[in-house]
Write an enzyme that holds these catalytic residues in place. Structure first.
Site, PDB file in Angstrom:
ATOM      1  N   GLU A 173       0.661  -1.240  -0.126  1.00  0.00           N
ATOM      2  CA  GLU A 173       0.022   0.035   0.585  1.00  0.00           C
ATOM      3  C   GLU A 173       1.015   1.580  -0.103  1.00  0.00           C
ATOM      4  OE1 GLU A 173      -2.890  -0.283   3.039  1.00  0.00           O
ATOM      5  OE2 GLU A 173      -3.285  -2.173   2.953  1.00  0.00           O
ATOM      6  N   GLU A 290      -6.592 -10.761  -1.065  1.00  0.00           N
ATOM      7  CA  GLU A 290      -6.921 -10.320  -0.070  1.00  0.00           C
ATOM      8  C   GLU A 290      -8.688 -10.115  -0.141  1.00  0.00           C
ATOM      9  OE1 GLU A 290      -5.423  -7.101   2.322  1.00  0.00           O
ATOM     10  OE2 GLU A 290      -3.487  -7.519   1.957  1.00  0.00           O
TER      11      GLU A 290
HETATM   12  O1  G3I Z   1      -3.627  -9.921  18.421  1.00  0.00           O
HETATM   13  C1  G3I Z   1      -2.615  -8.759  19.177  1.00  0.00           C
HETATM   14  C2  G3I Z   1      -3.285  -8.852  20.418  1.00  0.00           C
HETATM   15  O2  G3I Z   1      -2.154  -9.854  21.431  1.00  0.00           O
HETATM   16  C3  G3I Z   1      -3.294  -7.675  21.432  1.00  0.00           C
HETATM   17  O3  G3I Z   1      -4.099  -7.517  22.573  1.00  0.00           O
HETATM   18  C4  G3I Z   1      -3.897  -6.227  20.790  1.00  0.00           C
HETATM   19  C5  G3I Z   1      -3.526  -5.197  21.928  1.00  0.00           C
HETATM   20  O4  G3I Z   1      -3.573  -3.791  20.401  1.00  0.00           O
HETATM   21  O5  G3I Z   1      -3.630  -6.804  18.680  1.00  0.00           O
HETATM   22  C6  G3I Z   1      -4.219  -7.823  18.434  1.00  0.00           C
HETATM   23  O6  G3I Z   1      -3.261  -7.878  17.339  1.00  0.00           O
HETATM   24  C7  G3I Z   1      -4.606  -6.921  15.918  1.00  0.00           C
HETATM   25  C8  G3I Z   1      -4.264  -8.119  15.645  1.00  0.00           C
HETATM   26  O7  G3I Z   1      -5.217  -7.479  14.165  1.00  0.00           O
HETATM   27  C9  G3I Z   1      -4.890  -9.427  15.250  1.00  0.00           C
HETATM   28  O8  G3I Z   1      -5.682  -9.992  13.856  1.00  0.00           O
HETATM   29  C10 G3I Z   1      -4.560  -5.922  16.078  1.00  0.00           C
HETATM   30  O9  G3I Z   1      -4.936  -5.331  17.425  1.00  0.00           O
HETATM   31  C11 G3I Z   1      -5.026  -5.107  15.144  1.00  0.00           C
HETATM   32  O10 G3I Z   1      -5.145  -3.547  14.930  1.00  0.00           O
HETATM   33  C12 G3I Z   1      -4.751  -6.081  13.443  1.00  0.00           C
HETATM   34  O11 G3I Z   1      -5.420  -6.045  12.528  1.00  0.00           O
HETATM   35  C13 G3I Z   1      -5.236  -6.309  11.196  1.00  0.00           C
HETATM   36  C14 G3I Z   1      -5.388  -4.841  10.037  1.00  0.00           C
HETATM   37  O12 G3I Z   1      -4.531  -5.479   9.430  1.00  0.00           O
HETATM   38  C15 G3I Z   1      -3.440  -4.274  10.839  1.00  0.00           C
HETATM   39  O13 G3I Z   1      -2.620  -5.126  11.013  1.00  0.00           O
HETATM   40  C16 G3I Z   1      -6.213  -6.907  10.381  1.00  0.00           C
HETATM   41  O14 G3I Z   1      -6.063  -8.436  11.409  1.00  0.00           O
HETATM   42  C17 G3I Z   1      -6.053  -7.517   9.635  1.00  0.00           C
HETATM   43  O15 G3I Z   1      -6.461  -8.059   8.924  1.00  0.00           O
HETATM   44  C18 G3I Z   1      -5.818  -6.614   8.520  1.00  0.00           C
HETATM   45  O16 G3I Z   1      -5.476  -6.432   7.300  1.00  0.00           O
HETATM   46  C19 G3I Z   1      -4.980  -5.764   5.941  1.00  0.00           C
HETATM   47  C20 G3I Z   1      -3.766  -6.243   5.011  1.00  0.00           C
HETATM   48  O17 G3I Z   1      -2.568  -6.550   6.174  1.00  0.00           O
HETATM   49  C21 G3I Z   1      -3.702  -5.442   4.384  1.00  0.00           C
HETATM   50  N1  G3I Z   1      -4.588  -5.191   3.282  1.00  0.00           N
HETATM   51  C22 G3I Z   1      -6.025  -4.209   4.259  1.00  0.00           C
HETATM   52  C23 G3I Z   1      -5.842  -5.697   5.119  1.00  0.00           C
HETATM   53  C24 G3I Z   1      -7.528  -4.684   6.624  1.00  0.00           C
HETATM   54  O18 G3I Z   1      -7.376  -4.178   6.802  1.00  0.00           O
END
Ligand code: G3I
Length: 381
Positions: A173, A290
């Protein structure tokens, strides 16, 4: 007269609470959904597997997976049956792998790669350089030490997995016309600290760290008219042309493809075809990285939402799979039980049904349309 077990399960499932059927993401547990099976395809409608349909065209079908892969047996079994490639939704991102400067924690990510290898699946690394999911210390480190911080990260991560991954999303991105730059790059923390050359420098280091992985740029333009979507597609092609023109080792372009059934009327097939033609002409692999179809903006009616979501999958894949350079499709999740879409709930408080399988791991109309799209493009038919 007591309430039947079936009635209890129906009520629980309708409220999103699945009990013995496995628990949904926390965000979805307060949401309503259809009882298990109410809108599923008849039994036996998920064979041959999506992986088998893709493989016979020398393509991949897979999904993004998260930690329930290791705790929810029904989800694990579905992934094993239907996928021949996996990617992590989160566990291979900077914040997860390098919690402190120079300290790396591969334990969780290793479990995913081990799982894929154990089940004969390919694996996509996602992602080495992205302005989100970064650790809180990154900005200061970049200001103090510059590209060395990025180089240290890439060498450690890509080096650790060298030889085991099919590809890396080296940069994710990085194009965003909305930021108003002539080169249409996103004004992110890397560009501000290092200038546009961070992109090619990242690819060069990734190539050294893992000589075998295919190196991808992962793009997120939306295939809809309006806004600057067309400029985004053009910006991605322009970036790839610049990189390839400088001999930067880019082998593939990922198209994320987060679609919306409510935007069907704005689907921009001409731009999507233009993009596939240009990327193919550059000699690049294309991967749909995705894929999911949000049903936000549609009425509550579950049968209607499932139909419109399925139709969106089919229309997009009919265009996409016509291009031999498209090497595979990964959905961003496989079952509605674990979609990220419910973090921003529908106003009617019903769970989003964006994926090929429902929250009970049963195939939906979307799954049938994905299978039909692959069948319709069987290259050796
Ligand atoms: O697992 C940790 C947990 O241990 C911790 O306590 C908690 C504290 O914030 O965070 C947890 O992780 C979360 C993670 O998802 C786990 O699923 C993060 O907060 C959260 O920000 C993260 O969000 C992910 C996001 O990208 C940011 O990385 C989403 O699952 C994921 O679906 C999303 O994917 C993105 C692609 O990488 C890029 N394209 C867009 C897509 C959708 O937004």
């Amino acid at each position: 007269m007591g309430v039947s077990r079936r009635a209890v399960l129906r009520a629980a499932a309708a409220l999103g609470g699945l009990g013995a059927l496995g628990t949904r993401d926390p965000a979805a547990q307060e949401l309503r959904d259809a009882p298990c099976g109410e809108h599923a395809l008849p039994p036996g409608n998920d064979q041959p597997s999506l992986a088998a349909l893709a493989a016979r065209q020398n393509r991949f079908f897979g999904a993004a997976v998260k930690d329930p892969l290791f705790t929810d047996a029904s989800f694990r079994d579905l992934v094993i049956k239907q996928c021949n490639i996996l990617v992590c939704t989160y566990s291979m991102k900077w914040r997860s792998l390098e919690p402190e400067p120079g300290r790396f924690d591969f334990r969780l990510a290793d479990r995913y790669v081990d799982f894929a290898e154990e089940h004969g699946m390919a694996f996509r690394g996602h992602t080495l350089v992205w302005q989100k999911a970064t650790p809180p210390w990154l900005d200061d480190e970049l200001s103090a030490k510059g590209f060395a911080v990025v180089e240290r990260h890439i060498r450690a991560i890509a080096g650790h997995y060298a030889g085991r991954l099919r590809s890396w999303d080296v940069v994710n991105e990085a194009v965003w016309p909305e930021d108003g730059r002539a080169d249409r790059l996103r004004s992110n923390v890397f560009l501000e600290a290092l200038g546009p050359s961070y992109i090619e420098a990242a690819f060069a280091v990734a190539r050294e760290a893992d000589p075998t992985a295919l190196l991808y740029y992962n793009a997120n333009p939306a295939p809809y008219t309006g806004g600057q979507n067309r400029e985004h597609f053009e910006g991605v092609i322009a970036l790839l042309e610049r990189l390839l023109g400088r001999g930067v080792p880019v082998q593939g372009v990922g198209l994320q493809s987060h679609l919306a059934a409510a935007h069907a009327e704005k689907f921009d097939e001409a731009t999507l075809v233009w993009f596939y033609e240009r990327a193919s002409a550059l000699g690049l692999e294309i991967m749909i990285t995705e894929l999911d179809v949000s049903d936000k903006g549609l009425p509550t009616d579950v049968a209607l939402r499932d139909r419109l979501v399925a139709r969106t999958y089919r229309r997009f894949l009919d265009v996409t799979l016509a291009f031999p350079a498209v090497k595979g499709v990964l959905s961003w999740g496989l079952s509605d039980r674990f979609t990220g879409h419910n973090r921003w709930a529908r106003p009617d408080r019903w769970a989003v049904r964006a994926l090929p399988y429902d929250h009970c791991m049963q195939p939906k109309l979307a799954r049938r349309e994905i299978a039909e799209a692959f069948l319709a493009h069987d290259l050796d038919r």
